[in-house]
Scaffold this motif. Structure first.
Motif, PDB file in Angstrom:
ATOM      1  N   ASP A   1      32.561  32.459  27.485  1.00 53.73           N
ATOM      2  CA  ASP A   1      32.983  32.279  26.259  1.00 53.73           C
ATOM      3  C   ASP A   1      32.493  30.994  25.591  1.00 53.73           C
ATOM      4  N   HIS A   2      31.474  30.193  26.034  1.00 54.62           N
ATOM      5  CA  HIS A   2      31.186  29.209  25.761  1.00 54.62           C
ATOM      6  C   HIS A   2      31.952  27.926  25.688  1.00 54.62           C
ATOM      7  N   SER A   3      33.099  27.924  26.255  1.00 55.36           N
ATOM      8  CA  SER A   3      34.127  27.036  26.144  1.00 55.36           C
ATOM      9  C   SER A   3      33.821  25.789  27.075  1.00 55.36           C
ATOM     10  N   GLY A   4      33.154  26.113  27.901  1.00 56.79           N
ATOM     11  CA  GLY A   4      32.690  24.915  28.839  1.00 56.79           C
ATOM     12  C   GLY A   4      33.828  25.065  29.890  1.00 56.79           C
ATOM     13  N   LEU A   5      34.438  25.970  29.974  1.00 52.91           N
ATOM     14  CA  LEU A   5      36.102  25.586  30.876  1.00 52.91           C
ATOM     15  C   LEU A   5      35.847  27.010  32.090  1.00 52.91           C
ATOM     16  N   ILE A   6      36.103  26.724  33.371  1.00 57.23           N
ATOM     17  CA  ILE A   6      36.208  27.641  34.177  1.00 57.23           C
ATOM     18  C   ILE A   6      37.678  27.904  34.318  1.00 57.23           C
ATOM     19  N   TYR A   7      38.319  29.003  33.659  1.00 59.44           N
ATOM     20  CA  TYR A   7      39.790  29.239  33.681  1.00 59.44           C
ATOM     21  C   TYR A   7      40.182  29.624  35.220  1.00 59.44           C
ATOM     22  N   GLY A   8      41.364  28.975  35.200  1.00 60.33           N
ATOM     23  CA  GLY A   8      42.278  29.279  36.581  1.00 60.33           C
ATOM     24  C   GLY A   8      42.113  28.134  37.411  1.00 60.33           C
ATOM     25  N   LEU A   9      41.089  27.388  37.222  1.00 63.59           N
ATOM     26  CA  LEU A   9      41.116  26.432  38.096  1.00 63.59           C
ATOM     27  C   LEU A   9      41.316  24.884  37.579  1.00 63.59           C
TER      28      LEU A   9
ATOM     29  N   ASP B   1      24.276  30.480  45.839  1.00 64.63           N
ATOM     30  CA  ASP B   1      23.379  29.751  45.148  1.00 64.63           C
ATOM     31  C   ASP B   1      23.390  30.327  43.627  1.00 64.63           C
ATOM     32  N   GLU B   2      23.333  31.610  43.588  1.00 67.31           N
ATOM     33  CA  GLU B   2      23.197  32.255  42.474  1.00 67.31           C
ATOM     34  C   GLU B   2      24.596  32.122  41.627  1.00 67.31           C
ATOM     35  N   VAL B   3      25.790  32.325  42.419  1.00 69.48           N
ATOM     36  CA  VAL B   3      27.168  32.189  41.863  1.00 69.48           C
ATOM     37  C   VAL B   3      27.160  30.683  41.283  1.00 69.48           C
ATOM     38  N   GLY B   4      26.627  29.795  42.227  1.00 68.72           N
ATOM     39  CA  GLY B   4      26.916  28.273  41.888  1.00 68.72           C
ATOM     40  C   GLY B   4      26.232  27.920  40.565  1.00 68.72           C
ATOM     41  N   ARG B   5      25.000  28.523  40.392  1.00 70.94           N
ATOM     42  CA  ARG B   5      24.057  28.277  39.273  1.00 70.94           C
ATOM     43  C   ARG B   5      24.822  28.888  38.036  1.00 70.94           C
ATOM     44  N   TYR B   6      25.530  30.145  38.167  1.00 70.94           N
ATOM     45  CA  TYR B   6      26.311  30.742  36.831  1.00 70.94           C
ATOM     46  C   TYR B   6      27.227  29.825  36.490  1.00 70.94           C
ATOM     47  N   LEU B   7      28.159  29.412  37.543  1.00 68.95           N
ATOM     48  CA  LEU B   7      29.383  28.374  37.133  1.00 68.95           C
ATOM     49  C   LEU B   7      28.807  27.194  36.487  1.00 68.95           C
ATOM     50  N   GLU B   8      27.897  26.741  36.906  1.00 73.18           N
ATOM     51  CA  GLU B   8      27.302  25.617  36.062  1.00 73.18           C
ATOM     52  C   GLU B   8      26.731  25.886  34.678  1.00 73.18           C
ATOM     53  N   LYS B   9      26.547  27.195  34.359  1.00 76.62           N
ATOM     54  CA  LYS B   9      26.213  27.543  32.815  1.00 76.62           C
ATOM     55  C   LYS B   9      27.288  27.756  32.211  1.00 76.62           C
TER      56      LYS B   9
END
Length: 455
Positions: free
Chosen positions: A323-331, A307-315
Motif C-alpha cells: 500500500d506504499h505506506s512503508g510499513l510491514i503490518y503485524g510486525l 532472497d526474493e522474499v527479503g528483496r520484496y520486503l525491502e520494497k
C-alpha cells in the motif's frame, strides 16, 4: 454535464482549501521536541506516558536498567494470571475459555463452577437483540463496513434501554453483560445485511442454540449449514481469549476510560472504542496484514526463496510495494520487543489446522516474512531495533482458515475486546472520579485583527 462540472468545481475548491490549511497549520517534529511535548503520549524511547492505575491487566515487554530500555520476552496477565496459563488450563480441562475470562476481567477472580455456569447462562440469556432492533437499525440501514455498523448499533441500543444514563455499578454491570452478549449478534446481522445489499448474495439468520458458548454461537451464525467442529470452535475461542484485553493504555481501551471519565453513558463509551479499534494503526491492522500478504503472494514467485522474499520486503519498507505506506503490518509493537505472547500462542496453534486445511505453504510464508522482516528493516533504515510479530500478524490467517470472512477480521477483535472495555469502564467509574483533561501547549503567532475591507 452540469453535475460533472459541479463535481469538478467542488474538487478544485476542496484542494484549494487543503492548500490554504497546510500553509498555516503545520507543527513540526522539532517543535514537539523543543517544547518537550510527548507526541502520542509516548516517551522518547517509545514507552507510554503513565496516565492511570488498573487492576485489570498488565502488559510486559521490556526491562528498564540504568534508564535504558532492555528487550525482554513478552508477558500478558489478566488480573495477575498469565494468559498462557489460562489457555493451558482450559485445554487441560477440555473446555472453552472466553466466558471465564469475561468473569475474571470484570470481577478480578477466576469463577468457581457455579459462577462459571452463571456467566455462561447470563450471556446466552442476553444474546437476543431487542424486538424490531435488527429490522430498524441494521437491515434498513446497511453499511459496507461492519465496524461502522457495530458502532452505530451500539449507540442505537441506548434508545432501547429504560435507564441508559444511570452510572451506578448495578446498572453498568447489567449493561456490560448485555453488550458483551449482544455484540456478536450485531456483528452477524450486520455482515449478513452487508452481503445481501452490497455483494448481492443471500443472507441467512440462524437462531441461537442453548448451551453454545460465544465462539460456537458465532460459527453457528456465520456458517450456512451451521456445522463446525469442536476444534474449530476451540481455535476461535482461543482467539477471543487472547483478544479480550490488553491493558488500559491501548487506544480503544483508553478511549473507553476517557469517555467514561466524562460521565457519559456506556453506549457512547463503547461506540467510541469501536471507532478507535477500526483504525488501521490499532485493530484494523489484521486486515492490513491480509492485504499486505496477498500482495506478497502475488508478486513473489518462489515463496521459499529467502532472497526474493527479503528483496520484496525491502520494497515494502521503501514504500515501493503493497500500500506504499512503508510499513510491514503485524510486525512490531508499542510494548512487546522480543515476543508478543499472543502471537506465539496463535502461531503454535495454527500449525495443526494449517496442514488440515491446506494452508501449510501460506503459513510457512508468514513465518518467513516474520523472520526476514527485522533484517530487511535494518538494511533499509539502518536501525537494528528489535522487532517481533504481534497478534495481528497471525490472527487474520487463523480467521481465514476458520472461514471467517475478511470483513469480520476487525469486528471479531471488537466482540472479544468488549470484555476488557467493560472491565475498564467499571473500574474507571468506581475508582477514577476525575475527568481526564491533559494539557496542550498553544503555539499561536500573535496577529492583529484587520477589518475585512482591508484584507
Amino acid at each position: 454535464m452540469q453535475r460533472l462540472n459541479n463535481e469538478s468545481s467542488t474538487s478544485t475548491t476542496i484542494q484549494e482549501l487543503c492548500e490554504e490549511y497546510r500553509a498555516h497549520n503545520m507543527i513540526t517534529k522539532e517543535e514537539y521536541e523543543q517544547n518537550r511535548v510527548k507526541r502520542g503520549l509516548r516517551n522518547a524511547d517509545g514507552t507510554g506516558v503513565t496516565a492511570g492505575l488498573t487492576h485489570v491487566c498488565n502488559v510486559h515487554g521490556y526491562l528498564i536498567a540504568d534508564g535504558d530500555k532492555i528487550p525482554d520476552e513478552g508477558k500478558l496477565t489478566y488480573r495477575g494470571i498469565s494468559v498462557s496459563d489460562i489457555v493451558a488450563g482450559c485445554e487441560k480441562e477440555d473446555r472453552f475459555g472466553f466466558e471465564e475470562v469475561v468473569w475474571l476481567l470484570i470481577f478480578g477472580k477466576l469463577p468457581n463452577r457455579r459462577q462459571f455456569d452463571r456467566i455462561c447462562g447470563l450471556l446466552y440469556d442476553n444474546r437476543e437483540l431487542p424486538e424490531y432492533f435488527p429490522e430498524d437499525l441494521i437491515i434498513k440501514t446497511p453499511s459496507k463496513d461492519v465496524m461502522n455498523k457495530l458502532a452505530r448499533s451500539v449507540l442505537g441500543l441506548y434508545s432501547y434501554d429504560d435507564d441508559p444514563d444511570d452510572l451506578s455499578l448495578e446498572n453498568n454491570m447489567r449493561q456490560s453483560i448485555s453488550l458483551i452478549a449482544r455484540l456478536p449478534a450485531i456483528m452477524s446481522y450486520a455482515y449478513q445485511v452487508k452481503r445481501r445489499h452490497f455483494d448481492k448474495e443471500s443472507m441467512f439468520f440462524h437462531p441461537f442454540e442453548q448451551g453454545h458458548c460465544t465462539a460456537e454461537a458465532i460459527l453457528n451464525a456465520l456458517r450456512p449449514d451451521r456445522k463446525f467442529t469442536k476444534e474449530e470452535a476451540r481455535l476461535l475461542d482461543l482467539c477471543m481469549v487472547l483478544h479480550a484485553e490488553h491493558g488500559g493504555g491501548n487506544n480503544s481501551t483508553f478511549t473507553t476510560r476517557v469517555l467514561t471519565s466524562a460521565g457519559t453513558d456506556i453506549y457512547s463509551a463503547i461506540g467510541a472504542a469501536i471507532g478507535s479499534l477500526k483504525g488501521f494503526k490499532h485493530g484494523g491492522a489484521n486486515h492490513r496484514v491480509r492485504m499486505m500478504m496477498d500482495d506478497v503472494m502475488e508478486h513473489v514467485k518462489d515463496w521459499k526463496d529467502e532472497d526474493e522474499v527479503g528483496r520484496y520486503l525491502e520494497k515494502i519498507l521503501k514504500g515501493e510495494a503493497a500500500d506504499h505506506s512503508g510499513l510491514i503490518y503485524g510486525l512490531g509493537h508499542a510494548i512487546y520487543t522480543l515476543s508478543d505472547p499472543r502471537a506465539v500462542i496463535l502461531k503454535s496453534k495454527a500449525k495443526g489446522l494449517a496442514e488440515e486445511k491446506g494452508f501449510g505453504d501460506k503459513l510457512a510464508l508468514y513465518e518467513l516474512v516474520e523472520r526476514l522482516s527485522p533484517e530487511a528493516f535494518q538494511r533499509v533504515t539502518g536501525n537494528s531495533k528489535v522487532i517481533s510479530a504481534n497478534v495481528d500478524f497471525y490472527s487474520g490467517l487463523i480467521y481465514e482458515m476458520l472461514g471467517i470472512p475478511e470483513e469480520l477480521f476487525t469486528p471479531m477483535f471488537a466482540v472479544s475486546r468488549i470484555a476488557g472495555w467493560c472491565a475498564h469502564r467499571i473500574e474507571e467509574l468506581t475508582t477514577g472520579g476525575r475527568i481526564m483533561r491533559p494539557a496542550y501547549r498553544a503555539l499561536p503567532q500573535n496577529q492583529r485583527y484587520v477589518p475585512l475591507s482591508q484584507r
